[in-house]
Design an enzyme around this catalytic site. Structure first.
Site, PDB file in Angstrom:
ATOM      1  N   GLU A 268       0.830  -1.217   0.000  1.00  0.00           N
ATOM      2  CA  GLU A 268       0.000   0.000   0.000  1.00  0.00           C
ATOM      3  C   GLU A 268       0.856   1.254   0.000  1.00  0.00           C
ATOM      4  O   GLU A 268       0.556   2.229  -0.689  1.00  0.00           O
ATOM      5  CB  GLU A 268      -0.953   0.021   1.199  1.00  0.00           C
ATOM      6  CG  GLU A 268      -1.970  -1.110   1.239  1.00  0.00           C
ATOM      7  CD  GLU A 268      -3.097  -0.961   0.209  1.00  0.00           C
ATOM      8  OE1 GLU A 268      -3.141   0.055  -0.508  1.00  0.00           O
ATOM      9  OE2 GLU A 268      -3.928  -1.882   0.124  1.00  0.00           O
ATOM     10  N   ARG A 272       0.540   3.747  -3.164  1.00  0.00           N
ATOM     11  CA  ARG A 272      -0.098   5.042  -2.886  1.00  0.00           C
ATOM     12  C   ARG A 272       0.930   6.147  -2.670  1.00  0.00           C
ATOM     13  O   ARG A 272       0.808   7.241  -3.228  1.00  0.00           O
ATOM     14  CB  ARG A 272      -0.996   4.955  -1.648  1.00  0.00           C
ATOM     15  CG  ARG A 272      -2.098   3.936  -1.808  1.00  0.00           C
ATOM     16  CD  ARG A 272      -3.113   4.041  -0.685  1.00  0.00           C
ATOM     17  NE  ARG A 272      -3.891   2.811  -0.587  1.00  0.00           N
ATOM     18  CZ  ARG A 272      -5.145   2.749  -0.174  1.00  0.00           C
ATOM     19  NH1 ARG A 272      -5.773   3.833   0.206  1.00  0.00           N
ATOM     20  NH2 ARG A 272      -5.779   1.591  -0.101  1.00  0.00           N
ATOM     21  N   ASP A 401      -4.667  -9.806  -8.306  1.00  0.00           N
ATOM     22  CA  ASP A 401      -4.908  -8.822  -9.376  1.00  0.00           C
ATOM     23  C   ASP A 401      -3.714  -8.056  -9.959  1.00  0.00           C
ATOM     24  O   ASP A 401      -3.312  -8.251 -11.106  1.00  0.00           O
ATOM     25  CB  ASP A 401      -6.006  -7.827  -8.945  1.00  0.00           C
ATOM     26  CG  ASP A 401      -5.826  -7.242  -7.547  1.00  0.00           C
ATOM     27  OD1 ASP A 401      -4.761  -7.448  -6.953  1.00  0.00           O
ATOM     28  OD2 ASP A 401      -6.760  -6.574  -7.053  1.00  0.00           O
ATOM     29  N   GLU A 535     -12.453   0.260  -9.881  1.00  0.00           N
ATOM     30  CA  GLU A 535     -12.084  -0.703 -10.936  1.00  0.00           C
ATOM     31  C   GLU A 535     -13.021  -0.714 -12.145  1.00  0.00           C
ATOM     32  O   GLU A 535     -12.572  -0.858 -13.291  1.00  0.00           O
ATOM     33  CB  GLU A 535     -11.972  -2.121 -10.354  1.00  0.00           C
ATOM     34  CG  GLU A 535     -10.790  -2.323  -9.406  1.00  0.00           C
ATOM     35  CD  GLU A 535     -10.996  -1.729  -8.023  1.00  0.00           C
ATOM     36  OE1 GLU A 535     -12.161  -1.404  -7.678  1.00  0.00           O
ATOM     37  OE2 GLU A 535     -10.007  -1.560  -7.281  1.00  0.00           O
TER      38      GLU A 535
HETATM   39  C1  DMJ Z   1      -6.533   0.460  -4.826  1.00  0.00           C
HETATM   40  O1  DMJ Z   1      -5.759   0.801  -3.732  1.00  0.00           O
HETATM   41  C2  DMJ Z   1      -5.684  -0.172  -5.888  1.00  0.00           C
HETATM   42  O2  DMJ Z   1      -6.368  -0.116  -7.075  1.00  0.00           O
HETATM   43  C3  DMJ Z   1      -5.336  -1.581  -5.585  1.00  0.00           C
HETATM   44  O3  DMJ Z   1      -4.615  -2.197  -6.613  1.00  0.00           O
HETATM   45  C4  DMJ Z   1      -6.570  -2.379  -5.323  1.00  0.00           C
HETATM   46  N1  DMJ Z   1      -7.537  -1.750  -4.525  1.00  0.00           N
HETATM   47  C5  DMJ Z   1      -7.689  -0.359  -4.369  1.00  0.00           C
HETATM   48  C6  DMJ Z   1      -8.962   0.238  -4.867  1.00  0.00           C
HETATM   49  O4  DMJ Z   1     -10.066  -0.548  -4.825  1.00  0.00           O
END
Ligand code: DMJ
Length: 643
Positions: A268, A272, A401, A535
């Site tokens: 994260e 971010r 993912d 998404e």
């Molecule tokens: C985000 O922080 C990013 O897209 C991450 O890869 C997956 N989830 C969240 C948003 O839903």
């Protein structure tokens, strides 16, 4: 006034003052300030008393040695001829001096002490004349000096590197009035989200828009690192919200500090913070973002100190101690976490000229390449101690993912030079299509989850990003299957749109089933929430860029209106707990990714394609755009940074 000047008077230190908190029931800083006042008063009273004693008690020096309690104190002396014992230029007082010299010495000392005391008294009086605010300002100035010193130490100059081609970072204003209005609406929503965070949650990681206060979760540890500020910066920039951007920059410059005793999620923080800072740096050219990104990356490196080099999920930014989530299968690290570092780490090596970041992520890649994969699928769990897979679960949604996303994007970001990454992506997608992608009875294409040899016919909101990924990867696909992958992207976009359309609020649930007559609908209560996720909109945007089919703008507008109607509150935007309920309750969280991703993708959907063109920019998984490194071999061994 300093305590050492008083020491010779008593020969020992003053006992510490114990002014209990009850005496000053205010803020801790106020309490410290008040303590300083009391201390000054007591010291000045004490000095006055000593003066009294000094002048009014009978002078006994004629009869016996002047005693200031200095028997053991070394006083400077040069003459050793009278039997004094020289200790490195000092003479121990009281060992065979002649009486005259002794008195002179005492007199000199007495004068010096008197002068010191007077000076100290003056200083104390001066301090007491100052107002509380002035003293506080002095303390703050001292603090700032220390912080600046620390900053200087931390910010080693980085080598100059040629900047990649940074085109299309402004405007993108559509000619069509209707589209322009929609784009302005999204910008207004961004302003509402930012202004409320600014007012009620500033410096906290996220905002509680109903309680109107800061919010955080364990992914950021216990620290207040202003996640929303960092995550939102590039969105503010491309929307032309420059005052807000500058406010954010100023906060980051003055307050963003990573030397905190806090255990954060490596993934994260990477997507971010490092992603957000790097994008802000490339867009604005402001060095502070690059410097902060590099400082933070240094704090994440200890997470890679595992027997295999597969990083821990969490690391303490101060101690560097890492560990994994308690819930992960057999102490494993998570594929989507350790597999989603590549883009940012390649840029860090590029900007610093230090191969350490590149080597870390390439090591992960090499290790994964060597491993057997059940049915060609990558399990979500890998143990960083043993290097063995955990449970054989595979997902293109949560836990898996962005690993697939970053294989594709590593290739794109290297200007399609990193063919190894492209091959891994192609292999993985082929296995996914074979084992996980199915059509429902109603004709909806969905991506299920593989659990120990069994396909669970459930798709997460997170999985919906894959529509955009398939479209993005169409060009350059194996056996020239571009048309096939674009079609697959369109089918996933359609399914995900259905998951929105089949709800009361026209917002998508967290997960939905394709089982027992149920199609694209959440069944379990705890899967009915919508937390402002991006998404589905992300996929609309990619599909729009590659097809210009107006339905994607239409679907994006439906989502914009639904968010504005059901998630907007006067203190910002909130997630909702049940998208099938006509009177939903709020979860009271404005996620930082709402500003970083959801609103950015919507804004881009209603902008011209020349804003952040996909030939020049690759978006990280948090929607932070990073430039393609067009320089030949930048991510490969040809670049001096990686040799
Ligand atoms: C985000 O922080 C990013 O897209 C991450 O890869 C997956 N989830 C969240 C948003 O839903």
């Amino acid at each position: 006034m300093t305590t050492p000047a008083l020491l010779p008077l008593s020969g020992r230190r003053l006992p510490p003052l114990n002014l209990g908190a009850s005496a000053f029931p205010h803020h801790r800083a106020t309490l410290r300030l008040s303590e300083k006042f009391i201390l000054l008063l007591i010291l000045s009273a004490f000095i006055t008393l000593c003066f009294g004693a000094f002048f009014f008690l009978p002078d006994s020096s004629k009869h016996k040695r002047f005693d200031l309690g200095l028997e053991d104190v070394l006083i400077p002396h040069v003459d050793t001829s009278k039997g004094g014992k020289n200790l490195g230029g000092f003479l121990i007082h009281g060992q065979g001096h002649d009486e005259h010299r002794h008195r002179e010495e005492e007199e000199r000392l007495r004068n010096k002490i008197r002068a010191d005391h007077e000076k100290a008294l003056e200083e104390a009086k001066e301090k007491l004349k100052k107002s509380r605010d002035e003293i506080q300002a002095e303390i703050q100035t001292e603090k700032n000096k220390v912080v600046q010193e620390l900053k200087k130490k931390d910010s080693k100059p980085l080598p100059p590197v040629p900047l990649p081609n940074l085109i299309g970072i402004n405007s993108g204003e559509p000619a069509d009035l209707d589209i322009r209005e929609k784009r302005n609406k999204v910008k207004e929503m961004m302003k509402h989200a930012w202004d409320n965070y600014r007012q009620y949650g500033w410096g906290h990681n996220e905002l509680k828009p109903i309680a109107r206060k800061g919010h955080s979760t364990n992914i950021f540890g216990n620290s207040q690192m202003g996640a929303t500020i960092v995550d939102a910066l590039d969105t503010l920039y491309i929307m032309g919200l420059h005052d807000e951007f500058r406010e954010g920059q100023e906060w980051i410059d003055k307050n963003l500090d990573f030397s905190v005793n806090s255990e954060v999620s490596v993934f994260e923080v990477n997507i971010r913070f490092i992603g957000g800072l790097l994008a802000a740096y490339y867009l604005s050219g402001q060095e502070v973002f690059k410097i902060k990104a590099v400082q933070l990356a240094g704090k994440l490196l200890p997470a890679f100190n595992t027997p295999t080099g597969i990083p821990w999920a969490m690391v303490n930014l101060k101690s560097g101690v890492g560990r994994n989530w308690g819930w992960a299968s057999a102490g494993s690290s998570i594929l989507a976490e350790f597999g989603t570092l590549h883009m940012e780490f390649v840029h860090l090596s590029y900007l610093t000229g230090d191969p350490v970041y590149y080597n870390k992520v390439m090591h992960i890649r090499k290790l994964l390449q060597k491993m057997d994969r059940p049915n060609g699928l990558y399990p979500n769990y890998l143990n960083p101690r043993t290097g063995r897979w955990g449970q054989h679960h595979t997902s293109v949604g949560g836990l898996g993912d962005s690993f697939y996303e970053y294989l594709l994007k590593a290739w794109l970001m290297s200007d399609k030079m990193d063919t190894e990454a492209r091959k891994m992506y192609d292999d993985a997608i082929e296995a996914i299509e074979k084992h996980l992608i199915r059509k429902s009875n109603g004709g909806l294409t969905f991506i299920g989850e593989w659990k120990n040899g069994h396909l669970e016919r459930k798709m997460g909101h997170l999985t919906c990003f894959a529509g955009g990924m398939f479209a993005l990867g169409a060009d350059g696909s194996r056996d020239d299957k571009a048309g096939h992958y674009l079609q697959l992207g369109a089918e996933i976009a359609h399914t995900c749109h259905e998951s929105y359309d089949r709800t009361t609020l026209k917002l998508g649930p967290e997960a939905f089933k394709f089982d027992g007559g149920v199609e694209a609908v959440a069944v379990r209560q705890n899967e009915k929430y919508y937390i402002l996720r991006p998404e589905v909109i992300e996929t609309y945007w990619y599909m729009w860029r590659f097809t210009h089919d107006p339905k994607y703008r239409q679907w994006g507008w439906e989502a914009t209106q639904a968010i504005d109607k059901y998630c907007r509150v006067s203190g910002g935007f909130s997630g909702v707990k049940d998208v099938y309920s006509s009177s939903p309750t709020y979860d009271d969280v404005q996620q930082s990714f709402f500003l970083a991703e959801t609103l950015k993708y919507l804004y881009l959907l209603f902008s011209n394609d020349d804003l952040l063109p996909l030939d020049n920019w690759v978006f990280n998984t948090e929607a932070h755009p990073l430039p393609v490194l067009h320089l030949a071999n930048t991510t490969l061994s040809g670049n001096p940074a990686y040799r």
